[in-house]
Enzyme design. Structure first.
Site, short mmCIF file in Angstrom:
data_model
loop_
_atom_site.label_atom_id
_atom_site.label_comp_id
_atom_site.label_asym_id
_atom_site.label_seq_id
_atom_site.Cartn_x
_atom_site.Cartn_y
_atom_site.Cartn_z
N ASN B 91 37.28 42.55 38.02
CA ASN B 91 38.47 41.76 38.08
C ASN B 91 38.68 41.20 39.96
O ASN B 91 39.10 40.20 40.04
CB ASN B 91 39.69 42.79 38.29
CG ASN B 91 40.75 42.12 38.96
OD1 ASN B 91 41.58 41.18 38.19
ND2 ASN B 91 41.44 43.00 39.88
N SER B 144 38.98 32.33 35.62
CA SER B 144 40.28 31.60 36.15
C SER B 144 40.23 30.30 35.43
O SER B 144 39.07 29.83 35.14
CB SER B 144 40.25 31.24 37.75
OG SER B 144 41.45 30.32 37.92
N TYR B 156 36.36 28.41 45.27
CA TYR B 156 36.90 29.33 44.33
C TYR B 156 36.62 28.71 42.95
O TYR B 156 36.21 29.61 41.90
CB TYR B 156 38.36 29.44 44.28
CG TYR B 156 39.16 30.18 43.62
CD1 TYR B 156 39.19 31.65 43.52
CD2 TYR B 156 40.11 29.72 42.39
CE1 TYR B 156 39.64 32.42 42.86
CE2 TYR B 156 40.63 30.54 41.43
CZ TYR B 156 40.43 32.02 41.65
OH TYR B 156 40.99 32.61 40.71
N ALA B 158 34.34 26.68 41.61
CA ALA B 158 32.88 26.77 41.47
C ALA B 158 32.25 28.22 41.15
O ALA B 158 31.81 28.51 40.31
CB ALA B 158 32.20 26.29 42.66
N SER B 159 33.08 29.23 42.14
CA SER B 159 32.79 30.50 41.76
C SER B 159 33.15 30.91 40.26
O SER B 159 32.41 31.88 39.87
CB SER B 159 33.13 31.57 43.03
OG SER B 159 34.59 31.57 42.65
N LYS B 160 34.16 30.76 40.05
CA LYS B 160 34.94 31.19 38.61
C LYS B 160 34.02 30.22 37.49
O LYS B 160 33.99 30.96 36.42
CB LYS B 160 36.16 30.89 38.61
CG LYS B 160 37.04 31.70 39.26
CD LYS B 160 36.77 33.27 39.23
CE LYS B 160 37.81 34.15 39.97
NZ LYS B 160 37.49 35.42 39.89
#
Lengths: 78, 247
Positions: B91, B144, B156, B158-160
């Site tokens: 998480n 997300s 953010y 791209a990371s998700k």
């Protein structure tokens, strides 16, 4: 149980092979020792010797003999 | 109870969706290793109260997830408990600032990816090795909707998206040892991550949602509990949206 017996058992149980077949096993060459088998083998070794194997060593552990050498780094003498 | 007798590891457990997950998972009968970034007395009190309330154990474990050595140390604490690990919820995440593509530096990207992606991978590697010992487990990666739809934050979103791709890879590989892996993609959720947004931005965001409101952390936690439970025994490799209806 000796460390050698624990070591062989970890291979035999995680890769589902007979104990006498264990010394000849090689990662990627033996049918049972694929990437998933490798993960379960590492888990079994960690469990058997109460250690946590580093990523570089996980990648290097490619044979029965190499595994003995790696475990020495964790103060486990086979 | 959905998770009775299960032992779950939840990262980012001190705040927001993670804190709600600790409560929901404990309510559903799970024991919890609650990973948090730094020692916090209020967090420890909350863990103890939750444990007592639901008759489970909730153990705080402190770990800076951008530090691989710290992750290993945290897992040594988990392993020392000699309890099987059944559920992992990845998480913990950080959001970063809203910047133009041209203004997002490599360092900005690396900072976000260190926590949102690389730490998730490292935690998953260690956790699934523990799960593999028992040939069963469930991993829930908190992604997300930004990882699916994209949004104004390159780093953010791209990371998700990377989390979602990793979820599919992990699901393919780990099902052979009985481990299911799914991603959960929350939408606009009422947490600290969005508390500083202007009223205008909040109004714009909620207008896009069929339910016309932000999600509550416990509503996201409920979906995570389902995905972690045996009720989702035929679900793996999927990304579940919990976004109040964005179509």
């Amino acid at each position: 149980m000796t460390n050698l017996e624990k070591y062989i058992n970890a291979f035999a149980e995680s890769l589902e092979v007979a104990p006498e077949a264990v010394p000849a096993l090689k990662y990627g060459e033996s049918e049972q020792w694929d990437s998933v088998g490798h993960m379960t083998l590492i888990a079994a070794l960690e469990d058997a010797f109460d250690i946590m194997v580093d990523m570089d060593d996980i990648i290097d552990l490619s044979s029965f003999e190499k595994g003995k050498e790696i475990l020495r780094k964790y103060d486990v003498e086979i | 109870m959905l998770l009775k007798g299960k032992n779950a590891l939840i990262t980012g457990a001190a705040r927001g969706i993670g804190a709600a997950m600790v409560e929901v998972f404990a309510h559903e009968g799970a024991n919890v290793w609650a990973f948090a970034r730094k020692p916090d007395e209020a967090f420890e009190v909350r863990c103890a109260q939750t444990a007592e309330k639901y008759g489970v154990w909730v153990k705080p474990v402190y770990c800076e997830l951008s530090d691989t050595a710290a992750i290993k140390d945290a897992f040594k604490q988990v392993m020392a408990d000699k309890q099987p690990l059944h559920v992992l919820v990845n998480n913990a995440g950080i959001m970063g600032e809203d910047r133009m593509f041209q203004m997002t530096s490599e360092q900005d990207m690396r900072t976000i990816f260190d926590v949102n992606f690389f730490a998730m991978i490292e935690v998953s590697r260690l956790a699934t090795r523990l799960m593999a010992r028992n040939k069963q487990g469930a991993v829930v990666n908190i992604a997300s909707i930004a990882g699916i739809d994209g949004d104004s934050r390159l780093d953010y979103s791209a990371s998700k998206a990377a989390v979602i791709a990793a979820t599919k890879k992990m699901a393919r590989e780990l099902i052979s040892v009985g481990i299911r892996v799914n991603a959960l993609a929350p939408g606009f959720t009422d947490t600290d991550l969005v508390k500083d947004l202007s009223e205008k931005v909040v109004a714009e965001q909620t207008e896009k949602i069929l339910m016309k409101r932000k999600g509550r952390p416990e509503e996201i936690a409920n979906v995570a509990a389902f995905l972690a439970s045996d009720m989702a025994s035929y679900v793996t490799g999927q990304t579940w949206r919990a976004d109040g209806g964005i179509l």
